[in-house]
Design a protein around this motif. Structure first.
Motif, PDB file in Angstrom:
ATOM      1  N   GLY A 255       0.825  -1.188   0.000  1.00  0.00           N
ATOM      2  CA  GLY A 255       0.000   0.000   0.000  1.00  0.00           C
ATOM      3  C   GLY A 255       0.866   1.246   0.000  1.00  0.00           C
ATOM      4  O   GLY A 255       0.410   2.325   0.372  1.00  0.00           O
ATOM      5  N   ASP A 256       2.130   1.087  -0.446  1.00  0.00           N
ATOM      6  CA  ASP A 256       3.107   2.177  -0.406  1.00  0.00           C
ATOM      7  C   ASP A 256       3.053   2.950  -1.719  1.00  0.00           C
ATOM      8  O   ASP A 256       3.697   2.570  -2.702  1.00  0.00           O
ATOM      9  CB  ASP A 256       4.506   1.613  -0.159  1.00  0.00           C
ATOM     10  N   ASP A 257       2.298   4.036  -1.725  1.00  0.00           N
ATOM     11  CA  ASP A 257       2.104   4.814  -2.934  1.00  0.00           C
ATOM     12  C   ASP A 257       3.316   5.671  -3.276  1.00  0.00           C
ATOM     13  O   ASP A 257       3.309   6.362  -4.303  1.00  0.00           O
ATOM     14  CB  ASP A 257       0.860   5.700  -2.775  1.00  0.00           C
ATOM     15  N   PHE A 258       4.358   5.639  -2.447  1.00  0.00           N
ATOM     16  CA  PHE A 258       5.597   6.350  -2.729  1.00  0.00           C
ATOM     17  C   PHE A 258       6.675   5.448  -3.337  1.00  0.00           C
ATOM     18  O   PHE A 258       7.579   5.939  -4.013  1.00  0.00           O
ATOM     19  CB  PHE A 258       6.169   6.970  -1.452  1.00  0.00           C
ATOM     20  N   ASN A 259       6.592   4.149  -3.083  1.00  0.00           N
ATOM     21  CA  ASN A 259       7.702   3.250  -3.431  1.00  0.00           C
ATOM     22  C   ASN A 259       7.255   1.975  -4.138  1.00  0.00           C
ATOM     23  O   ASN A 259       7.995   0.998  -4.186  1.00  0.00           O
ATOM     24  CB  ASN A 259       8.467   2.868  -2.154  1.00  0.00           C
ATOM     25  N   TYR A 260       6.063   1.972  -4.707  1.00  0.00           N
ATOM     26  CA  TYR A 260       5.489   0.742  -5.242  1.00  0.00           C
ATOM     27  C   TYR A 260       6.265   0.109  -6.396  1.00  0.00           C
ATOM     28  O   TYR A 260       6.317  -1.123  -6.479  1.00  0.00           O
ATOM     29  CB  TYR A 260       4.026   0.982  -5.667  1.00  0.00           C
ATOM     30  N   PRO A 261       6.911   0.867  -7.313  1.00  0.00           N
ATOM     31  CA  PRO A 261       7.564   0.164  -8.433  1.00  0.00           C
ATOM     32  C   PRO A 261       8.612  -0.845  -7.982  1.00  0.00           C
ATOM     33  O   PRO A 261       8.616  -2.001  -8.434  1.00  0.00           O
ATOM     34  CB  PRO A 261       8.183   1.298  -9.258  1.00  0.00           C
ATOM     35  N   GLY A 262       9.492  -0.439  -7.069  1.00  0.00           N
ATOM     36  CA  GLY A 262      10.523  -1.357  -6.603  1.00  0.00           C
ATOM     37  C   GLY A 262       9.995  -2.471  -5.734  1.00  0.00           C
ATOM     38  O   GLY A 262      10.487  -3.604  -5.797  1.00  0.00           O
ATOM     39  N   LEU A 263       8.981  -2.182  -4.930  1.00  0.00           N
ATOM     40  CA  LEU A 263       8.423  -3.207  -4.059  1.00  0.00           C
ATOM     41  C   LEU A 263       7.705  -4.285  -4.865  1.00  0.00           C
ATOM     42  O   LEU A 263       7.807  -5.473  -4.548  1.00  0.00           O
ATOM     43  CB  LEU A 263       7.487  -2.573  -3.041  1.00  0.00           C
ATOM     44  N   ILE A 264       6.991  -3.886  -5.894  1.00  0.00           N
ATOM     45  CA  ILE A 264       6.315  -4.864  -6.751  1.00  0.00           C
ATOM     46  C   ILE A 264       7.337  -5.634  -7.586  1.00  0.00           C
ATOM     47  O   ILE A 264       7.226  -6.849  -7.768  1.00  0.00           O
ATOM     48  CB  ILE A 264       5.292  -4.154  -7.654  1.00  0.00           C
ATOM     49  N   ARG A 265       8.336  -4.944  -8.096  1.00  0.00           N
ATOM     50  CA  ARG A 265       9.393  -5.600  -8.885  1.00  0.00           C
ATOM     51  C   ARG A 265      10.086  -6.672  -8.063  1.00  0.00           C
ATOM     52  O   ARG A 265      10.370  -7.762  -8.536  1.00  0.00           O
ATOM     53  CB  ARG A 265      10.395  -4.550  -9.345  1.00  0.00           C
ATOM     54  N   GLY A 266      10.373  -6.346  -6.787  1.00  0.00           N
ATOM     55  CA  GLY A 266      11.003  -7.317  -5.905  1.00  0.00           C
ATOM     56  C   GLY A 266      12.518  -7.297  -5.991  1.00  0.00           C
ATOM     57  O   GLY A 266      13.125  -6.519  -6.747  1.00  0.00           O
ATOM     58  N   ASP A 267      13.109  -8.178  -5.202  1.00  0.00           N
ATOM     59  CA  ASP A 267      14.566  -8.223  -5.102  1.00  0.00           C
ATOM     60  C   ASP A 267      15.168  -9.481  -5.711  1.00  0.00           C
ATOM     61  O   ASP A 267      16.325  -9.812  -5.469  1.00  0.00           O
ATOM     62  CB  ASP A 267      14.995  -8.109  -3.635  1.00  0.00           C
ATOM     63  N   GLY A 268      14.388 -10.193  -6.492  1.00  0.00           N
ATOM     64  CA  GLY A 268      14.848 -11.438  -7.080  1.00  0.00           C
ATOM     65  C   GLY A 268      14.489 -12.656  -6.255  1.00  0.00           C
ATOM     66  O   GLY A 268      14.530 -13.785  -6.755  1.00  0.00           O
ATOM     67  N   VAL A 269      14.120 -12.426  -5.006  1.00  0.00           N
ATOM     68  CA  VAL A 269      13.709 -13.516  -4.123  1.00  0.00           C
ATOM     69  C   VAL A 269      12.257 -13.312  -3.682  1.00  0.00           C
ATOM     70  O   VAL A 269      11.436 -14.209  -3.797  1.00  0.00           O
ATOM     71  CB  VAL A 269      14.630 -13.598  -2.887  1.00  0.00           C
ATOM     72  N   ARG A 270      11.979 -12.120  -3.197  1.00  0.00           N
ATOM     73  CA  ARG A 270      10.625 -11.804  -2.730  1.00  0.00           C
ATOM     74  C   ARG A 270      10.124 -10.552  -3.434  1.00  0.00           C
ATOM     75  O   ARG A 270      10.908  -9.705  -3.864  1.00  0.00           O
ATOM     76  CB  ARG A 270      10.594 -11.586  -1.214  1.00  0.00           C
ATOM     77  N   TYR A 271       8.812 -10.435  -3.500  1.00  0.00           N
ATOM     78  CA  TYR A 271       8.188  -9.272  -4.104  1.00  0.00           C
ATOM     79  C   TYR A 271       6.880  -9.003  -3.377  1.00  0.00           C
ATOM     80  O   TYR A 271       6.381  -9.844  -2.620  1.00  0.00           O
ATOM     81  CB  TYR A 271       7.914  -9.507  -5.603  1.00  0.00           C
TER      82      TYR A 271
END
Length: 389
Positions: A255-271
């Motif tokens: 629900g992070d409307d400031f940082n959603y692109p990276g959070l949805i993209r994920g880190d290669g392990v979790r998203y």
């Protein structure tokens, strides 16, 4: 095509003006099927009837045709609808009778097209809740209603529980009772005080780490009844850490409307999956990005999301809880509704300068499907507001 010389002058806070050159509209493809790589909900707003008595303190009068048409717009771009949430002005003008009608109509429409819907169940229909037991019963009433419509339940954070709970044990006792009785797994919603100051200290502590431990204790005790959690604390670091601590089958819906692109993209392990008010404003672009993610085309995902982020951060800038005005204003500029009116009169909650900048950012992101219409509406609204060059 945009008209020659169709620049729009928007006002600046220092008394000056900025010339905004209209961009060509983009032909955003529709995506009527859900996305395969992420679960994505858009939290939708409601369109107020411009003839209704939608003044502070009055019952909400809804333009049902435009409200439901906007949900069809979201469905056509692949999104499920998160209904009757804070984006729809819960606790800010949308009263319980209107909530019930909204959920009934929206759930029926979702069923017709085979789209996903989850709807907010809270405690805001009861005038006086004096004890945690009162809150528990109020939750049961709303959860039962939402389930009766066929919608998935989102258990919303309760202002009333925040007011009467003495500590973490009271939160756990209320939520334990609610989760023990649900018919299907729910989404738990942790809405931070940036979105609603009445929710300060939710889960029994103003220390976010302590509150998170309580939240996780609840989830682990009821993992079979929790589909996922929506966390709106506007902290990417906190979300990433929480995501790693959740039970394996429990989703984190950002629900992070400031940082959603990276959070949805994920880190290669979790998203993170998504349940975002911002998606109501940027649906076509977010749809294109998520479709690219389905193809594992990360470069296109990044490119499609990048222009949306300045727009979303502007919509949700402090005081964040007034973001609904930006969502409604952009909907009007895009032709999704006949006027810029909100229940409770909240169209007045953002300034002329703020909304002018919103127009410019939406234009930059090519999210104005008819730039000439948007320009006409922007100029007319500025003139009506007394802001004339």
């Amino acid at each position: 095509m945009t008209s020659p010389g169709a620049d729009v002058a928007i006002p600046l806070a220092d008394g000056g003006w900025e010339e905004v050159a209209l961009t060509e509209p983009r032909d955003w493809p529709e995506h009527p099927e859900p996305f395969s790589s992420r679960v994505a909900f858009a939290a939708a707003h409601v369109v107020a009837d411009p003839r209704g008595e939608n003044v502070p303190g009055s019952p909400a009068t809804i333009d049902w045709e435009s409200t439901l048409a906007f949900r069809r717009h979201l469905f056509r771009h692949g999104f499920g609808v998160a209904e009757a949430m804070d984006t729809a002005q819960r606790n800010m003008g949308l009263d319980w009778p209107a909530v019930q009608e909204l959920v009934r109509r929206s759930a029926a429409q979702a069923a017709e097209v085979g789209a996903r819907i989850a709807s907010g169940a809270g405690t805001d229909h009861r005038a006086e809740l004096r004890t945690p037991a009162d809150v528990r019963e109020a939750y049961r009433e709303q959860v039962g209603f939402v389930e009766s419509t066929g919608s998935q339940v989102i258990v919303m954070a309760s202002r009333q529980l925040a007011a009467v709970a003495a500590g973490a044990d009271d939160y756990l006792a209320v939520y334990d009772a609610v989760l023990d009785e649900v018919d299907r797994p729910v989404i738990l919603h942790w809405l931070g005080e940036a979105f609603d100051p009445h929710l300060r200290g939710y889960w029994g502590s103003t220390d976010v780490d302590i509150a998170t431990d309580t939240f996780l204790d609840l989830i682990k005790a009821h993992a079979d009844h929790v589909d996922g959690v929506k966390v709106s604390l506007l902290s990417a670091d906190h979300e990433t850490e929480l995501r790693a601590r959740l039970p394996a089958d429990v989703r984190l819906y950002t629900g992070d409307d400031f940082n959603y692109p990276g959070l949805i993209r994920g880190d290669g392990v979790r998203y993170s999956d998504a349940l975002l008010g911002a998606f109501a404003a940027i649906a076509p672009a977010a749809s294109a990005a998520l479709a690219a993610l389905d193809r594992d085309d990360l470069a296109t995902y990044d490119a499609e999301m990048a222009p949306t982020l300045p727009l979303a951060r502007h919509v949700f800038e402090a005081p964040t809880w007034h973001y609904k005005a930006g969502i409604a204003f952009l909907s009007w500029l895009c032709g999704h509704q006949p006027g810029f009116a909100m229940v409770g009169g909240l169209q007045s909650s953002r300034s002329v300068v703020h909304l002018g900048r919103l127009f410019a950012l939406a234009n930059d992101a090519r999210l104005l499907p008819d730039p000439d219409l948007a320009a006409h509406r922007m100029r007319t609204w500025l003139a009506g507001a007394g802001v004339v060059r």
